[in-house]
Design an enzyme around this catalytic site. Structure first.
Site, PDB file in Angstrom:
ATOM      1  N   HIS A 106       0.814  -1.224   0.000  1.00 47.47           N
ATOM      2  CA  HIS A 106       0.000   0.000   0.000  1.00 47.47           C
ATOM      3  C   HIS A 106       0.847   1.273   0.000  1.00 47.47           C
ATOM      4  O   HIS A 106       0.545   2.250   0.689  1.00 47.47           O
ATOM      5  CB  HIS A 106      -0.965   0.012   1.178  1.00 47.47           C
ATOM      6  CG  HIS A 106      -1.959  -1.117   1.175  1.00 47.47           C
ATOM      7  ND1 HIS A 106      -2.483  -1.632   0.008  1.00 47.47           N
ATOM      8  CD2 HIS A 106      -2.536  -1.799   2.203  1.00 47.47           C
ATOM      9  CE1 HIS A 106      -3.339  -2.602   0.313  1.00 47.47           C
ATOM     10  NE2 HIS A 106      -3.389  -2.727   1.628  1.00 47.47           N
ATOM     11  N   HIS A 176      -9.782   1.288   1.476  1.00 44.10           N
ATOM     12  CA  HIS A 176      -9.814   0.040   2.227  1.00 44.10           C
ATOM     13  C   HIS A 176     -10.866   0.047   3.342  1.00 44.10           C
ATOM     14  O   HIS A 176     -10.558  -0.274   4.500  1.00 44.10           O
ATOM     15  CB  HIS A 176      -8.435  -0.214   2.833  1.00 44.10           C
ATOM     16  CG  HIS A 176      -8.138  -1.647   3.147  1.00 44.10           C
ATOM     17  ND1 HIS A 176      -8.869  -2.378   4.053  1.00 44.10           N
ATOM     18  CD2 HIS A 176      -7.174  -2.486   2.679  1.00 44.10           C
ATOM     19  CE1 HIS A 176      -8.365  -3.593   4.152  1.00 44.10           C
ATOM     20  NE2 HIS A 176      -7.340  -3.687   3.317  1.00 44.10           N
ATOM     21  N   GLU A 313     -11.231  -3.834  -2.693  1.00 44.71           N
ATOM     22  CA  GLU A 313     -10.298  -2.764  -3.043  1.00 44.71           C
ATOM     23  C   GLU A 313     -10.095  -2.737  -4.557  1.00 44.71           C
ATOM     24  O   GLU A 313      -9.152  -3.353  -5.078  1.00 44.71           O
ATOM     25  CB  GLU A 313      -8.962  -2.996  -2.342  1.00 44.71           C
ATOM     26  CG  GLU A 313      -9.050  -3.180  -0.835  1.00 44.71           C
ATOM     27  CD  GLU A 313      -7.900  -4.001  -0.307  1.00 44.71           C
ATOM     28  OE1 GLU A 313      -6.728  -3.591  -0.510  1.00 44.71           O
ATOM     29  OE2 GLU A 313      -8.159  -5.064   0.292  1.00 44.71           O
TER      30      GLU A 313
END
Length: 348
Positions: A106, A176, A313
């Site tokens: 991420h 998220h 996601e």
């Protein structure tokens, strides 16, 4: 434009006050904070019209700072994993911040979900946030400017991204939020019924890095094209489920029409009658069943244990900079990155 004022206090971190912005209409209420651009809460009615929280979350900003799991956060520069924390572009090897063993997750240790965003516009139906990521940020080349707009319209909460860069660089943005459609006092999400409209998925290695294979879902526990319980196959002795400790995989959607969102997934709760549909312009989406939630996060509805919620996601292919057969996630100067995610909440 001057940054927007307003919002309410959401606590203090990193030497500054986090602010919380509420969007509300007759169907939904959503709250967004400028820390991580996170979706903090989302309230929706059940089949009897009773509104309740359908999102895992915390009551102040420290919960989002202290807990792993990217609760509600915006993800970037690249959502998901980059193998070995490196990639090559234009003959140069870029060494990234490694925050999951040897890999980058991420966007790195100080990715977009770990910093404050500027609130450029705020009203009762939208919040527009902005962030500038400097050249070399977390090891990525080029300065990237990003806008993310949360917008409420009837039963839909949408998230639109726009980004530009000064040098070629990977960009794959997402969010998220963890959902549980049974509300604040719910247990796990394993009895929710899920559909993902994808014929293909990406198998991974033990570190959950895609192997490069694009595998048909047919005949596997990843065939979620027809409605079934989230927990129907999650404990089967499947290698991929063992690697992810449940579902934590990327599903490849059908070919998309440019800038047109299409239905990617649907989840419904027989208990509450709530239905969540995910629409997106992205080529696929990660489905994650909260496998690493371990009870250490005391959230809004109690301790969040394994499978307390699920996340979708939408994003570009994970580890795309290192996978020649995956669609590229490289953004180049002069190009404009535009993607959208829609969360549609109804009942049946």
């Amino acid at each position: 434009m001057e940054p927007a004022a307003g919002g309410t206090s959401f606590g203090f971190t990193q030497g500054r006050e986090a602010r919380l912005y509420a969007l509300e209409n007759e169907r939904l209420k959503a709250c967004i904070t400028d820390y991580a651009g996170a979706l903090v809460s989302l309230e929706a009615p059940d089949r009897d019209g009773r509104r309740d929280h359908v999102l895992l979350g915390f009551d102040d900003v420290t919960g989002y700072v202290d807990n792993r799991g990217s609760f509600g956060a915006l993800l970037g520069r690249t959502a998901n994993r980059i193998a070995g924390g490196r990639f090559a572009i234009g003959g140069d090897v870029c060494e990234l911040s490694r925050n999951e063993g040897d890999n980058t997750l991420h966007g790195g240790a100080a990715g977009f979900g770990k910093r404050f965003w500027s609130v450029e516009e705020a009203s009762t139906d939208r919040v527009r946030l902005a962030l500038t990521s400097a050249d070399g940020d977390q090891g990525f080349p080029g300065e990237v400017s990003v806008e993310a707009t949360w917008r409420l319209d009837g039963p839909e909460l949408s998230l639109g991204f726009v980004a530009k860069t000064t040098q070629p660089t990977p960009v794959s943005l997402s969010a998220h939020p963890y959902f549980n459609l049974d509300g604040l006092a719910a247990g796990d999400c394993l009895d929710h019924q899920v559909e993902i409209f994808a014929d293909l998925y990406l198998p991974t290695d033990r570190q959950q890095i895609p192997t490069g294979e694009i595998r048909p879902v047919a005949g596997t526990p990843f065939d979620l094209r027809s409605r079934q319980r989230v927990g129907a196959h999650i404990r089967e002795p499947d290698e991929q489920l063992r690697y992810g400790h449940g579902y934590d995989h990327y599903f490849v959607l059908a070919e998309r029409h440019e800038e047109t969102s299409r239905l990617a997934a649907r989840v419904r709760s027989a208990t509450s009658g709530r239905v969540l549909e995910i629409l997106t312009t992205q080529p696929g989406l990660q489905f994650y069943t909260g496998n690493n939630l371990d009870g250490s996060a005391p959230g809004r509805g109690g301790l969040y244990r394994q499978s307390a919620g699920f996340a979708f996601e939408p994003q570009g292919f994970p580890d795309a900079p290192n996978q020649a057969n995956f669609p590229s996630t490289i953004l180049r100067p002069g190009e404009v990155y535009r993607q959208q995610i829609v969360y549609r909440l109804t009942t049946y």
